[in-house]
Structures are given as C-alpha cells and as structure tokens.
Design a protein around this motif. Structure first.
Motif, PDB file in Angstrom:
ATOM      1  N   HIS A 142       0.842  -1.194   0.000  1.00  0.00           N
ATOM      2  CA  HIS A 142       0.000   0.000   0.000  1.00  0.00           C
ATOM      3  C   HIS A 142       0.884   1.254   0.000  1.00  0.00           C
ATOM      4  CE1 HIS A 142       0.899  -0.472   4.274  1.00  0.00           C
ATOM      5  NE2 HIS A 142       0.333   0.684   4.565  1.00  0.00           N
ATOM      6  N   ASP A 190       5.568   4.873   5.303  1.00  0.00           N
ATOM      7  CA  ASP A 190       6.597   3.930   5.772  1.00  0.00           C
ATOM      8  C   ASP A 190       6.751   2.724   4.854  1.00  0.00           C
ATOM      9  OD1 ASP A 190       3.962   3.584   6.850  1.00  0.00           O
ATOM     10  OD2 ASP A 190       4.709   1.967   8.108  1.00  0.00           O
ATOM     11  N   HIS A 191       5.939   2.675   3.781  1.00  0.00           N
ATOM     12  CA  HIS A 191       6.016   1.563   2.822  1.00  0.00           C
ATOM     13  C   HIS A 191       6.445   2.020   1.430  1.00  0.00           C
ATOM     14  CE1 HIS A 191       3.781  -1.231   5.554  1.00  0.00           C
ATOM     15  NE2 HIS A 191       3.498  -0.054   6.084  1.00  0.00           N
ATOM     16  N   ASP A 233       0.304  -4.417   6.418  1.00  0.00           N
ATOM     17  CA  ASP A 233      -0.310  -3.808   7.604  1.00  0.00           C
ATOM     18  C   ASP A 233      -1.737  -4.313   7.824  1.00  0.00           C
ATOM     19  OD1 ASP A 233       2.025  -2.450   7.858  1.00  0.00           O
ATOM     20  OD2 ASP A 233       1.162  -0.444   7.738  1.00  0.00           O
ATOM     21  N   TYR A 292       4.629  -6.530   8.539  1.00  0.00           N
ATOM     22  CA  TYR A 292       5.559  -5.401   8.381  1.00  0.00           C
ATOM     23  C   TYR A 292       5.928  -4.774   9.723  1.00  0.00           C
ATOM     24  CZ  TYR A 292       7.610  -1.396   5.922  1.00  0.00           C
ATOM     25  OH  TYR A 292       8.475  -0.447   5.426  1.00  0.00           O
ATOM     26  N   HIS A 293       4.954  -4.725  10.635  1.00  0.00           N
ATOM     27  CA  HIS A 293       5.222  -4.078  11.932  1.00  0.00           C
ATOM     28  C   HIS A 293       5.250  -5.074  13.086  1.00  0.00           C
ATOM     29  CE1 HIS A 293       5.139  -0.160  10.111  1.00  0.00           C
ATOM     30  NE2 HIS A 293       3.904  -0.311   9.679  1.00  0.00           N
TER      31      HIS A 293
END
Ligand SMILES: [Zn+2]
Length: 307
Positions: free
Chosen positions: A131, A135-136, A237, A283-284
């Motif tokens: 997306h 941060d991506h 995410d 991712y997190h």
C-alpha cells in the motif's frame, strides 16, 4: 542517478551505520527458505507513533489487560518496519521499500540493510507494494528525489493506485492524513512510467499471488509466496501489531482508514492462518516480522519465529 552519487550515498549510509550501531542491532532481521525461495526480512528501522494513533477509537476498559500483558500503553509505540526480500536465483523482489529519508529519524534505513545483506540497489528486479503509506512507499526516492531502484519493475494493486492517484483524495482523506496523500502522489509520479498493476488473486510473478486485504487502505494487498508445498503470507499492515490486533482483533483500530473493512480482513486472515498454520511476515510485527498465529481463547497470539 550517477554512480558517483550512489557511491556518496553508500559512504554516507556506511557512516551512519557506524555511528548509529548501538541503536540498531540487526539489519537482516530474519531469514527463511520457502521451497526454492530465499526469504529475508530487512529492517528499515522503526517508527515512533503516539499510542492514540492506534488506540483512540477503542474502549479503554478492554485495553487495560492488553496494555499490561504487552507492556504498551500511553507512551509512544515503536513498531519495527520489516521489508520482505524474495530471492529465487533470477529475481530479487522487495515487498515495500520503507520510508526513505525525511519521514522519521528512526526509519529510512533500507539501503543500509541491503548493503549489509550484500544486495546493491541495481540488483533489485521488482518492487511490489502492499500500500501507499509513507513507511512503505516513500523510500522509493533517494536523497536526491531520484528513483532508488533504477532497474526495478514496480508493481501495485490497481485499486490502491487508483485511490491515491485520484486528485480528490487529498480533499476527501481525513485531515490528519493529508500529508500522506500529497507525499504518495509525488512518489507515484516518479515511478509512473515503470509501474504495472494487478488485481486480487493474480499470480503477479512466479510463486507470488496477490490477495486483497482491504481496509488499512482502500486497496491494501497481501501476498502469498509459494514454492512447492511451502508458503509464507506477506500481510503488510493488514495485521498491524502484535498486541491488540491479535488479542482483540474485532476492535476498530485508529491506524486503519476503513476500520470496519480492516477488522473483517484481519479476523479472516487470523482465522485462516491459525487453522492452516501458515507462516506469516507482518511489516510491523516484532523480531523481524516472521512467525505464525496461534489461537488463544476466542482470540489469537503472535508467535515469532524461533520463539
Ligand atoms: Zn505501516
């Protein structure tokens, strides 16, 4: 970009690697083999987020036991940012590219992580996006606003592209996210000539299937990486943290743009991955992002790889 500039960047990042070493222990966070694929998660650093960014819409009484179990609460959240790299001998594919320079001081470290993994930016053949959040996506440009991966083919879900490309989005998105919309458009314009689009269910590259995981953003995509009988799900995410997203997945999260849709997506993914014992990369999620889902009562918990 000239090689001189690239060389300069390399040296600049090597210098920051040395001075910043204490704060950032691991670069290639996690590694796995899936059939013939080598999967590595690369750390882009971490974010600093106000706790309200996730917890504001949630009933506080339900949060108290989760806060004490996971040692989170009113202080800032510092989630890792884990970029998935797939190498199959022919391709080097990145899933997202981190935040790049200028978003948060604690992130934008992908180039250092690639360096440490022995991968040059020219080696990257494909960049696939989950997306368009900063941060991506924002790491697609370097310090000089040039494309960081000059040889790469860029790939994005069509619905995600259409949403952020739409000139009305900057006016319709909630006010706190206007910067995200402006910043996304600028990065998208830089890669417009080398992007291809895909839809839900498509095998976008050999062994890489796209899966619509809408809600966090309107066109958020996850990916199933499969080789032979082995697979791993890159969830981006769609499962945004290791605490409340697993322990109380029905609670609507402030980090999601369409909160109801995101909750449905999250619940569906968790149920399926717990049942199928699917390996996932978030991712997190902590510890490099790789692990699996276990049921815990009527909810779930994240089990990091090697735990
Ligand atoms: Zn994110």
């Amino acid at each position: 970009m000239t090689s001189t500039r690239r060389q300069f960047l390399k040296h600049a990042s090597a210098a920051s690697l040395i001075t910043g070493l204490g704060a950032r222990a691991s670069w290639a966070s996690d590694m796995a083999t899936v059939g013939k694929m080598k999967i590595t998660t690369l750390s882009d650093g971490h974010l600093n987020l106000p706790a309200d960014f996730i917890f504001a819409p949630m009933p506080q009484d339900q949060l108290a036991p989760i806060f004490s179990e996971f040692n989170v609460g009113s202080g800032p959240l510092t989630p890792e940012c884990n970029i998935t790299m797939l190498q199959d001998g022919e391709r080097t594919i990145l899933f997202d590219v981190g935040s790049g320079p200028g978003w948060q001081d604690s992130s934008g470290l992908l180039v250092d992580a690639l360096d440490t993994a022995g991968v040059a930016v020219d080696d990257v053949t494909h960049v696939v996006f989950t997306h368009c959040h900063p941060d991506h996506l924002w790491g697609v440009l370097d310090d000089f606003d040039e494309a960081l991966f000059p040889e790469a083919q860029y790939m994005m879900g069509r619905a995600e592209w259409d949403y952020w490309w739409n000139p009305e989005t900057v006016d319709t998105i909630e006010a706190a996210r206007t910067t995200m919309a402006v910043g996304a458009k600028r990065r998208m314009e830089a890669i417009e000539d080398s992007i291809t689009f895909f839809d839900d269910g498509e095998e976008i590259l050999p062994g890489v299937a796209a899966r619509a995981t809408y809600g966090h953003t309107p066109g958020h995509m996850g990916f199933e990486l499969r080789s032979g009988s082995e697979s791993v799900m890159v969830v981006g995410d769609a499962i945004g943290n290791h605490h409340v997203a697993f322990a109380a997945p029905t609670l609507l999260s402030g980090s999601d743009q369409d909160r109801e849709t995101a909750a449905k997506t999250r619940i569906g993914l968790l149920d399926q991955m717990a049942t199928d014992k699917t390996r996932l990369i978030g991712y997190h999620l902590p510890g490099g992002g790789m692990g699996h889902v276990e049921r815990k009562g009527d909810a779930y918990r994240f089990v990091p790889e090697g735990a």
